[in-house]
Design an enzyme around this catalytic site. Structure first.
Site, PDB file in Angstrom:
ATOM      1  N   ALA A  30     -14.802  14.269   1.828  1.00  0.00           N
ATOM      2  CA  ALA A  30     -13.455  13.848   2.248  1.00  0.00           C
ATOM      3  C   ALA A  30     -13.550  12.541   3.022  1.00  0.00           C
ATOM      4  O   ALA A  30     -14.546  12.277   3.702  1.00  0.00           O
ATOM      5  CB  ALA A  30     -12.837  14.938   3.114  1.00  0.00           C
ATOM      6  N   CYS A  90     -13.635  -0.900  -8.638  1.00  0.00           N
ATOM      7  CA  CYS A  90     -13.368  -0.223  -9.917  1.00  0.00           C
ATOM      8  C   CYS A  90     -12.249   0.819  -9.884  1.00  0.00           C
ATOM      9  O   CYS A  90     -11.289   0.704 -10.648  1.00  0.00           O
ATOM     10  CB  CYS A  90     -14.653   0.425 -10.430  1.00  0.00           C
ATOM     11  SG  CYS A  90     -15.859  -0.795 -10.970  1.00  0.00           S
ATOM     12  N   PHE A 127     -21.689   2.129 -16.525  1.00  0.00           N
ATOM     13  CA  PHE A 127     -21.392   3.236 -15.600  1.00  0.00           C
ATOM     14  C   PHE A 127     -22.166   3.127 -14.295  1.00  0.00           C
ATOM     15  O   PHE A 127     -22.174   4.056 -13.500  1.00  0.00           O
ATOM     16  CB  PHE A 127     -21.719   4.581 -16.263  1.00  0.00           C
ATOM     17  CG  PHE A 127     -20.928   4.832 -17.521  1.00  0.00           C
ATOM     18  CD1 PHE A 127     -19.617   5.265 -17.453  1.00  0.00           C
ATOM     19  CD2 PHE A 127     -21.491   4.610 -18.761  1.00  0.00           C
ATOM     20  CE1 PHE A 127     -18.874   5.479 -18.602  1.00  0.00           C
ATOM     21  CE2 PHE A 127     -20.754   4.820 -19.930  1.00  0.00           C
ATOM     22  CZ  PHE A 127     -19.438   5.255 -19.845  1.00  0.00           C
TER      23      PHE A 127
HETATM   24  P1  NAD Z   1     -17.902  -9.716 -10.501  1.00  0.00           P
HETATM   25  O1  NAD Z   1     -16.636 -10.311 -10.067  1.00  0.00           O
HETATM   26  O2  NAD Z   1     -18.938  -9.321  -9.500  1.00  0.00           O
HETATM   27  O3  NAD Z   1     -18.613 -10.713 -11.535  1.00  0.00           O
HETATM   28  C1  NAD Z   1     -17.962 -11.340 -12.592  1.00  0.00           C
HETATM   29  C2  NAD Z   1     -18.581 -12.712 -12.782  1.00  0.00           C
HETATM   30  O4  NAD Z   1     -18.059 -13.288 -13.975  1.00  0.00           O
HETATM   31  C3  NAD Z   1     -18.264 -13.707 -11.661  1.00  0.00           C
HETATM   32  O5  NAD Z   1     -19.481 -14.183 -11.107  1.00  0.00           O
HETATM   33  C4  NAD Z   1     -17.477 -14.818 -12.349  1.00  0.00           C
HETATM   34  O6  NAD Z   1     -17.744 -16.101 -11.814  1.00  0.00           O
HETATM   35  C5  NAD Z   1     -17.971 -14.702 -13.770  1.00  0.00           C
HETATM   36  N1  NAD Z   1     -17.099 -15.266 -14.788  1.00  0.00           N
HETATM   37  C6  NAD Z   1     -15.765 -15.132 -14.959  1.00  0.00           C
HETATM   38  N2  NAD Z   1     -15.348 -15.789 -16.053  1.00  0.00           N
HETATM   39  C7  NAD Z   1     -16.438 -16.351 -16.610  1.00  0.00           C
HETATM   40  C8  NAD Z   1     -16.665 -17.128 -17.780  1.00  0.00           C
HETATM   41  N3  NAD Z   1     -15.676 -17.464 -18.611  1.00  0.00           N
HETATM   42  N4  NAD Z   1     -17.923 -17.523 -18.028  1.00  0.00           N
HETATM   43  C9  NAD Z   1     -18.931 -17.205 -17.215  1.00  0.00           C
HETATM   44  N5  NAD Z   1     -18.788 -16.451 -16.106  1.00  0.00           N
HETATM   45  C10 NAD Z   1     -17.556 -16.028 -15.810  1.00  0.00           C
HETATM   46  O7  NAD Z   1     -17.509  -8.466 -11.404  1.00  0.00           O
HETATM   47  P2  NAD Z   1     -18.346  -7.106 -11.608  1.00  0.00           P
HETATM   48  O8  NAD Z   1     -18.145  -6.207 -10.452  1.00  0.00           O
HETATM   49  O9  NAD Z   1     -19.732  -7.434 -12.040  1.00  0.00           O
HETATM   50  O10 NAD Z   1     -17.548  -6.456 -12.827  1.00  0.00           O
HETATM   51  C11 NAD Z   1     -17.640  -6.984 -14.130  1.00  0.00           C
HETATM   52  C12 NAD Z   1     -17.025  -5.986 -15.082  1.00  0.00           C
HETATM   53  O11 NAD Z   1     -17.803  -4.780 -15.093  1.00  0.00           O
HETATM   54  C13 NAD Z   1     -15.598  -5.568 -14.731  1.00  0.00           C
HETATM   55  O12 NAD Z   1     -14.878  -5.335 -15.913  1.00  0.00           O
HETATM   56  C14 NAD Z   1     -15.808  -4.254 -14.006  1.00  0.00           C
HETATM   57  O13 NAD Z   1     -14.679  -3.415 -14.089  1.00  0.00           O
HETATM   58  C15 NAD Z   1     -16.970  -3.672 -14.768  1.00  0.00           C
HETATM   59  N6  NAD Z   1     -17.768  -2.711 -13.999  1.00  0.00           N
HETATM   60  C16 NAD Z   1     -18.074  -2.973 -12.704  1.00  0.00           C
HETATM   61  C17 NAD Z   1     -18.859  -2.062 -12.006  1.00  0.00           C
HETATM   62  C18 NAD Z   1     -19.202  -2.310 -10.564  1.00  0.00           C
HETATM   63  O14 NAD Z   1     -19.730  -1.388  -9.940  1.00  0.00           O
HETATM   64  N7  NAD Z   1     -18.961  -3.501 -10.006  1.00  0.00           N
HETATM   65  C19 NAD Z   1     -19.334  -0.896 -12.630  1.00  0.00           C
HETATM   66  C20 NAD Z   1     -19.022  -0.693 -13.962  1.00  0.00           C
HETATM   67  C21 NAD Z   1     -18.240  -1.603 -14.651  1.00  0.00           C
END
Ligand code: NAD
Length: 435
Positions: free
Chosen positions: A254, A262, A152
């Site tokens: 707003a 996300c 979160f």
């Molecule tokens: P991101 O794109 O910043 O990072 C994902 C990373 O995973 C990338 O660096 C990519 O190279 C790596 N990756 C992909 N496939 C891989 C594999 N097979 N092995 C190793 N590395 C691999 O994504 P993020 O923003 O960190 O989001 C990750 C997840 O968390 C998503 O599901 C997102 O919805 C969720 N999430 C994100 C946030 C946010 O604020 N960014 C908050 C809560 C939840």
């Protein structure tokens, strides 16, 4: 206890660093070699307030390691957290689970001893079951459980949120997995509520929360439109609403519509899940459609406010999808600038942190300034698109002196409108009948 994190992005990196700071032995794995090389050299790959100091400290102490080799990361790990991306599928609009499934398949052969596979990525209901099947098929003797531990954290506050979570949600029906997760989250036991629930509920909590927040943003935007027609002022209305503890002040600003990595993808995924499970989610579907419309309308609004004066320099302040981050994914600011480019080739942009990421999208179609002053010098209009605190503190007297025409279009309501008007600016904002 050894923790492996697969995916070292906006979630994986702060989470891995946070657990290392708490004393765990953490290995972060990512497919992106460039990213891992930088991190191993002590260079951050994203901006998060407060991350640098603890990242360097734990890298030096060897509690935090980075690798491209999943085998190395997973070997001997007690918990493997999946933090890879789950972007929106270009055609179906569902969450694209290909990264999650690829990671599960890749890690499966390397599990040693009992391991908890904890999914931090935001995944649709039932994904935990699929991950379990994939690992079982790839490694029939593996001793593991799959739990859901939705994230979160807020970008821009990731480190603060890691150490001060409102709650921790853990979805599992396995007592063995619960014991391991209790040990991992023991440092938080006295600080916050740890909610134990079944895996499908945990997977749903994340989507239900994000859809609710997106709806709250859309609600205040709709009220802003109403205020513009009726002579009310959305800032005053939001203040009056927000002091009601049942409503709360947050997410009542707003603006040009929600964006980011996300809300757009998670609301779409939730709507698609509703269809899949035969439960209509009309409210969420309406919010998605209206928010998309709003972003397009806001771009038109900027063009209209320029009154045909598109040959002069236009200064754009803010490119990130919100203040406090360098993330430009689905940023309303980027969409608006792209629309503006159809009318003007003289746009100069400035964002304190997101310039590099924005440049990957906007390329050399805009000029990049190193600060507010450089962006606004000789500009015929200033357009504020992201709520960075420094934009709210602009000295309007000086700003007027360096511009060719005193015109501000403030789509984040950062400035005091009375002050801007009294300084002689033509000032357009959101949710107030502009003069
Ligand atoms: P991101 O794109 O910043 O990072 C994902 C990373 O995973 C990338 O660096 C990519 O190279 C790596 N990756 C992909 N496939 C891989 C594999 N097979 N092995 C190793 N590395 C691999 O994504 P993020 O923003 O960190 O989001 C990750 C997840 O968390 C998503 O599901 C997102 O919805 C969720 N999430 C994100 C946030 C946010 O604020 N960014 C908050 C809560 C939840």
């Amino acid at each position: 206890m050894k923790l492996a994190i697969i995916g070292t992005g906006y979630v994986g990196l702060p989470t891995g660093t946070g657990f290392a700071e708490l004393g765990f032995d953490v290995v972060c794995a990512d497919k992106d070699k460039n990213k891992i090389d930088k991190l191993n050299q002590g260079e951050l790959t994203l901006f998060e307030e407060g991350l640098k100091e603890i990242f360097i400290r734990n890298l030096k102490s060897n509690r935090l390691k980075f690798t491209t080799d999943i085998k190395n990361a997973v070997k001997g790990a007690d918990v493997v957290m999946l933090a890879v991306g789950t972007p929106q599928h270009a055609i179906t609009k569902e969450a694209d689970l290909s990264y999650i499934y690829a990671a599960a398949e890749e890690l499966a052969p390397h599990l040693e001893g009992y391991t908890v596979i904890a999914t931090k990525s935001t995944v649709p209901v039932g994904t935990g079951d699929e991950i379990e099947k994939i690992i079982r098929t790839a490694n029939q003797t593996a001793d593991f459980d799959t739990v859901s531990i939705p994230e979160f954290l807020r970008e821009g506050f990731a480190i603060y949120d890691f150490f001060h979570p409102d709650r921790i949600v853990i979805g599992t029906n396995s007592d063995k997995a619960r014991k391991v997760m209790e040990e991992l989250y023991q440092p938080f036991a006295d600080k916050t509520t740890i909610l134990w629930m079944n895996r499908r509920s945990a997977e749903t909590v994340k989507y239900a929360s994000n859809a609710f927040l997106a709806m709250k943003i859309h609600y205040i935007n709709e009220m802003a439109d109403f205020c513009e027609k009726s002579g009310a002022d959305i800032n005053e209305v939001a203040k009056g609403m927000g002091l009601d503890s049942r409503i709360g002040r947050k997410f009542l600003n707003a603006g040009p519509g929600y964006g980011g990595s996300c809300f757009p993808k998670d609301t779409n995924a939730m709507a698609q899940m509703g269809k899949k499970w035969g439960a209509e989610l009309n409210l969420i579907e309406t919010v998605i459609a209206k928010n998309d419309e709003r972003k397009a309308k806001m771009a038109q609004r900027v063009i209209y406010a320029l009154k045909g004066n598109t040959s002069g320099k236009i200064a754009v302040l803010g490119l990130a999808f919100k203040g406090g981050t360098d993330d430009c994914r689905e940023s309303p600011a980027i969409e608006i600038v792209q629309e503006m480019l159809k009318y003007s080739s003289n746009i100069c942009v400035y964002d304190p942190k997101a310039q590099e990421n924005a440049a990957m999208i906007l390329k050399n179609r805009v000029q990049y300034a190193s600060g507010i002053k450089e962006a606004c010098e000789n500009a015929s209009a200033v357009v504020i698109l992201t709520e960075w605190a420094e934009f709210g503190n602009i000295d309007l007297t000086n700003l007027k002196k360096i511009m060719t025409t005193p015109c501000i279009i403030d789509l984040r309501n950062m400035l005091d409108k009375n002050k801007a008007l009294s300084e002689g600016f033509e000032y357009q904002c959101i949710g107030f009948a502009n003069v």
